[in-house]
Scaffold this active site. Sequence first.
Site, PDB file in Angstrom:
ATOM      1  N   TYR A 121       2.487 -26.170 -23.205  1.00 55.56           N
ATOM      2  CA  TYR A 121       2.069 -26.708 -21.909  1.00 55.56           C
ATOM      3  C   TYR A 121       1.066 -27.847 -22.101  1.00 55.56           C
ATOM      4  O   TYR A 121       1.091 -28.857 -21.405  1.00 55.56           O
ATOM      5  CB  TYR A 121       1.470 -25.609 -21.015  1.00 55.56           C
ATOM      6  CG  TYR A 121       1.027 -26.179 -19.702  1.00 55.56           C
ATOM      7  CD1 TYR A 121       1.953 -26.620 -18.761  1.00 55.56           C
ATOM      8  CD2 TYR A 121      -0.329 -26.364 -19.411  1.00 55.56           C
ATOM      9  CE1 TYR A 121       1.558 -27.215 -17.578  1.00 55.56           C
ATOM     10  CE2 TYR A 121      -0.730 -26.959 -18.236  1.00 55.56           C
ATOM     11  CZ  TYR A 121       0.222 -27.380 -17.317  1.00 55.56           C
ATOM     12  OH  TYR A 121      -0.176 -27.979 -16.155  1.00 55.56           O
TER      13      TYR A 121
ATOM     14  N   GLN B 223     -10.766 -35.016  -9.174  1.00 54.93           N
ATOM     15  CA  GLN B 223      -9.362 -35.471  -9.133  1.00 54.93           C
ATOM     16  C   GLN B 223      -8.634 -34.770  -7.997  1.00 54.93           C
ATOM     17  O   GLN B 223      -8.683 -33.546  -7.888  1.00 54.93           O
ATOM     18  CB  GLN B 223      -8.673 -35.167 -10.466  1.00 54.93           C
ATOM     19  CG  GLN B 223      -7.192 -35.512 -10.506  1.00 54.93           C
ATOM     20  CD  GLN B 223      -6.295 -34.360 -10.058  1.00 54.93           C
ATOM     21  OE1 GLN B 223      -6.654 -33.196 -10.237  1.00 54.93           O
ATOM     22  NE2 GLN B 223      -5.152 -34.670  -9.476  1.00 54.93           N
TER      23      GLN B 223
ATOM     24  N   ARG C 265       9.551 -30.239 -16.970  1.00 53.54           N
ATOM     25  CA  ARG C 265       8.992 -29.633 -18.192  1.00 53.54           C
ATOM     26  C   ARG C 265       9.866 -28.447 -18.600  1.00 53.54           C
ATOM     27  O   ARG C 265       9.547 -27.289 -18.329  1.00 53.54           O
ATOM     28  CB  ARG C 265       7.543 -29.222 -17.957  1.00 53.54           C
ATOM     29  CG  ARG C 265       6.693 -30.440 -17.665  1.00 53.54           C
ATOM     30  CD  ARG C 265       5.233 -30.131 -17.456  1.00 53.54           C
ATOM     31  NE  ARG C 265       4.524 -31.370 -17.129  1.00 53.54           N
ATOM     32  CZ  ARG C 265       3.429 -31.436 -16.382  1.00 53.54           C
ATOM     33  NH1 ARG C 265       2.897 -30.343 -15.884  1.00 53.54           N
ATOM     34  NH2 ARG C 265       2.862 -32.595 -16.140  1.00 53.54           N
TER      35      ARG C 265
ATOM     36  N   HIS D 261       0.243 -40.448 -17.351  1.00 47.45           N
ATOM     37  CA  HIS D 261      -0.018 -39.004 -17.289  1.00 47.45           C
ATOM     38  C   HIS D 261       0.152 -38.363 -18.674  1.00 47.45           C
ATOM     39  O   HIS D 261       0.604 -37.235 -18.804  1.00 47.45           O
ATOM     40  CB  HIS D 261       0.925 -38.334 -16.269  1.00 47.45           C
ATOM     41  CG  HIS D 261       0.310 -37.187 -15.531  1.00 47.45           C
ATOM     42  ND1 HIS D 261      -0.123 -37.260 -14.238  1.00 47.45           N
ATOM     43  CD2 HIS D 261       0.048 -35.905 -15.909  1.00 47.45           C
ATOM     44  CE1 HIS D 261      -0.599 -36.091 -13.848  1.00 47.45           C
ATOM     45  NE2 HIS D 261      -0.512 -35.243 -14.848  1.00 47.45           N
TER      46      HIS D 261
ATOM     47  N   ASP E 170      -5.709 -44.215 -19.626  1.00 45.08           N
ATOM     48  CA  ASP E 170      -5.526 -43.018 -20.452  1.00 45.08           C
ATOM     49  C   ASP E 170      -4.100 -42.943 -20.944  1.00 45.08           C
ATOM     50  O   ASP E 170      -3.270 -43.789 -20.618  1.00 45.08           O
ATOM     51  CB  ASP E 170      -5.963 -41.733 -19.729  1.00 45.08           C
ATOM     52  CG  ASP E 170      -4.984 -41.237 -18.673  1.00 45.08           C
ATOM     53  OD1 ASP E 170      -3.775 -41.581 -18.708  1.00 45.08           O
ATOM     54  OD2 ASP E 170      -5.427 -40.478 -17.802  1.00 45.08           O
TER      55      ASP E 170
ATOM     56  N   GLY F 248      -2.726 -41.104 -24.665  1.00 44.11           N
ATOM     57  CA  GLY F 248      -2.549 -41.342 -26.093  1.00 44.11           C
ATOM     58  C   GLY F 248      -3.822 -41.598 -26.881  1.00 44.11           C
ATOM     59  O   GLY F 248      -3.740 -41.872 -28.079  1.00 44.11           O
TER      60      GLY F 248
HETATM   61  C1  LIG Z   1      -2.663 -29.710 -20.001  1.00 42.54           C
HETATM   62  C2  LIG Z   1      -2.850 -30.915 -19.135  1.00 42.54           C
HETATM   63  C3  LIG Z   1      -3.106 -30.753 -17.778  1.00 42.54           C
HETATM   64  C4  LIG Z   1      -3.272 -31.870 -16.961  1.00 42.54           C
HETATM   65  N1  LIG Z   1      -3.556 -31.692 -15.641  1.00 42.54           N
HETATM   66  C5  LIG Z   1      -3.776 -32.777 -14.849  1.00 42.54           C
HETATM   67  C6  LIG Z   1      -4.152 -32.621 -13.489  1.00 42.54           C
HETATM   68  O1  LIG Z   1      -4.303 -31.507 -12.994  1.00 42.54           O
HETATM   69  N2  LIG Z   1      -4.342 -33.744 -12.764  1.00 42.54           N
HETATM   70  C7  LIG Z   1      -4.188 -35.002 -13.286  1.00 42.54           C
HETATM   71  O2  LIG Z   1      -4.366 -35.997 -12.600  1.00 42.54           O
HETATM   72  N3  LIG Z   1      -3.836 -35.168 -14.579  1.00 42.54           N
HETATM   73  C8  LIG Z   1      -3.640 -34.096 -15.365  1.00 42.54           C
HETATM   74  N4  LIG Z   1      -3.306 -34.267 -16.679  1.00 42.54           N
HETATM   75  C9  LIG Z   1      -3.175 -35.645 -17.211  1.00 42.54           C
HETATM   76  C10 LIG Z   1      -4.509 -36.161 -17.739  1.00 42.54           C
HETATM   77  O3  LIG Z   1      -5.432 -36.366 -16.724  1.00 42.54           O
HETATM   78  C11 LIG Z   1      -4.348 -37.481 -18.497  1.00 42.54           C
HETATM   79  O4  LIG Z   1      -3.719 -38.415 -17.651  1.00 42.54           O
HETATM   80  C12 LIG Z   1      -3.546 -37.334 -19.795  1.00 42.54           C
HETATM   81  O5  LIG Z   1      -3.831 -36.113 -20.423  1.00 42.54           O
HETATM   82  C13 LIG Z   1      -3.894 -38.491 -20.712  1.00 42.54           C
HETATM   83  O6  LIG Z   1      -3.158 -38.425 -21.888  1.00 42.54           O
HETATM   84  P1  LIG Z   1      -3.703 -37.786 -23.252  1.00 42.54           P
HETATM   85  O7  LIG Z   1      -3.560 -36.307 -23.095  1.00 42.54           O
HETATM   86  O8  LIG Z   1      -2.805 -38.340 -24.272  1.00 42.54           O
HETATM   87  O9  LIG Z   1      -5.164 -38.196 -23.401  1.00 42.54           O
HETATM   88  C14 LIG Z   1      -3.162 -33.165 -17.513  1.00 42.54           C
HETATM   89  C15 LIG Z   1      -2.926 -33.324 -18.887  1.00 42.54           C
HETATM   90  C16 LIG Z   1      -2.778 -32.217 -19.695  1.00 42.54           C
HETATM   91  C17 LIG Z   1      -2.558 -32.428 -21.167  1.00 42.54           C
END
Ligand SMILES: Cc1cc2nc3c(=O)[nH]c(=O)nc-3n(C[C@H](O)[C@H](O)[C@H](O)COP(=O)(O)O)c2cc1C
Length: 384
Positions: A30, A132, A169, A283, A314, A316
């Site tokens: 996840y 958020q 997913r 995302h 964001d 990566g």
């Molecule tokens: C497990 C997980 C849960 C996430 N949940 C949210 C969320 O609830 N709301 C949101 O805007 N982004 C969510 N994201 C996206 C992050 O805010 C972000 O855009 C993303 O993780 C950036 O990429 P990175 O993991 O490579 O740093 C989530 C990411 C992950 C990995």
Amino acid sequence: MAGVPTFGCYNIADLRRLAKRRLPLGVWEYVERGVEDELGLARNRAGFEAVTFAPKVLRNVEKIDPSTTLLGCPSSFPLAVAPTGAAGLLWFEGDLALAKAAARAGVPFTICSASTMDIDQIAAAGGRLWFQLYMWADRSLSSAVVARSHELSCEALLVTLDLPVPPNREYLYRNGFGTPFRLNPKNFTDIALHPRWLLGVMGRYALTGGIPSQANLPDRLRNKVTQAAHPGALFKQDNLDWDEIGRLRDSWKGKLVLKGILRPDDAERAAKIGTDGIVVSNHGGRGFDGSIASIDALPSIVAAVGSKLEVLLDSGVRRGSDVVKAVALGAKGVLAGRAALYGLAAGGEDGVHRALELLKAETVRAMGMLGARDISEVDASLLA
Ligand SMILES: Cc1cc2nc3c(=O)[nH]c(=O)nc-3n(C[C@H](O)[C@H](O)[C@H](O)COP(=O)(O)O)c2cc1C
């Protein structure tokens, strides 16, 4: 920094390996995986890898200051912790651990609409907080939590726009980790093979009030992750449009940030309605597999709106040099999602602190290598 355990981890990849060992496969996937064929996920890293520098030499880099401002307030380096809804499944009260570590590191933390601790509990961590927003089908639920985030002095509202429909997913179904969660032989075995997680995370919830639920909902609508959501208490973003965001702009007094923008024309529209910032984001490759990597989308967006609003990025970020790449390409700073979560799964608050400490040290080192003594010297002139 003295006193922070290293966990034997010297970069984010080390923390990732430790996190993977500690989490049941269903929870790990996840966090880690993208969507469908995971092309977007791969593009995010490939995008960063393709950016290279031409370092400046003989610049006297004895003193390097990576501090900056993000959305108008100081930050110890150009990074904030991204909203990540599942934190409470990685560590007991994971949202609070993330928030405390961010406060210790002097960087902003983004509370999630979908968190398993409510906004009041997380705000107790102190530090700089952003909130958020996902829209619930019953919009009055969103208005109530937005009002509460204002009372709790959250400086910015980040509205996530890049999941208008649910992402695909597939692995969640394969692993039996859908919502609502249902125990089956596969996920039972997976969990049983991770007793440390079972006792340290789920066991502690069981002792202190039970299975986590979506905590930002009123009590009457708070279902456990093992139960289906009440009607109205599901996120519903497919009917969200610019008019609704415009109304939000008029009513929200703090900074408004739109997260998930990948096109210059959308960025211009955001500027036009008075948005303070945007997050160029796909995302983390978890939304639409066909999306461009954020780092590839950044230059044209900065060219279009860089002088009108604050551009964050964001998706990566795994190294301090990635932070420097994004800033050199015109971002004011980055958000770290998984990098912070790996630290969380590896060691709770101290693990997140380790992740942030590593990213900051790498940022400073990269600046030194490039001849940049402060953030104002990190610009396009450093790019190869
Ligand atoms: C497990 C997980 C849960 C996430 N949940 C949210 C969320 O609830 N709301 C949101 O805007 N982004 C969510 N994201 C996206 C992050 O805010 C972000 O855009 C993303 O993780 C950036 O990429 P990175 O993991 O490579 O740093 C989530 C990411 C992950 C990995």
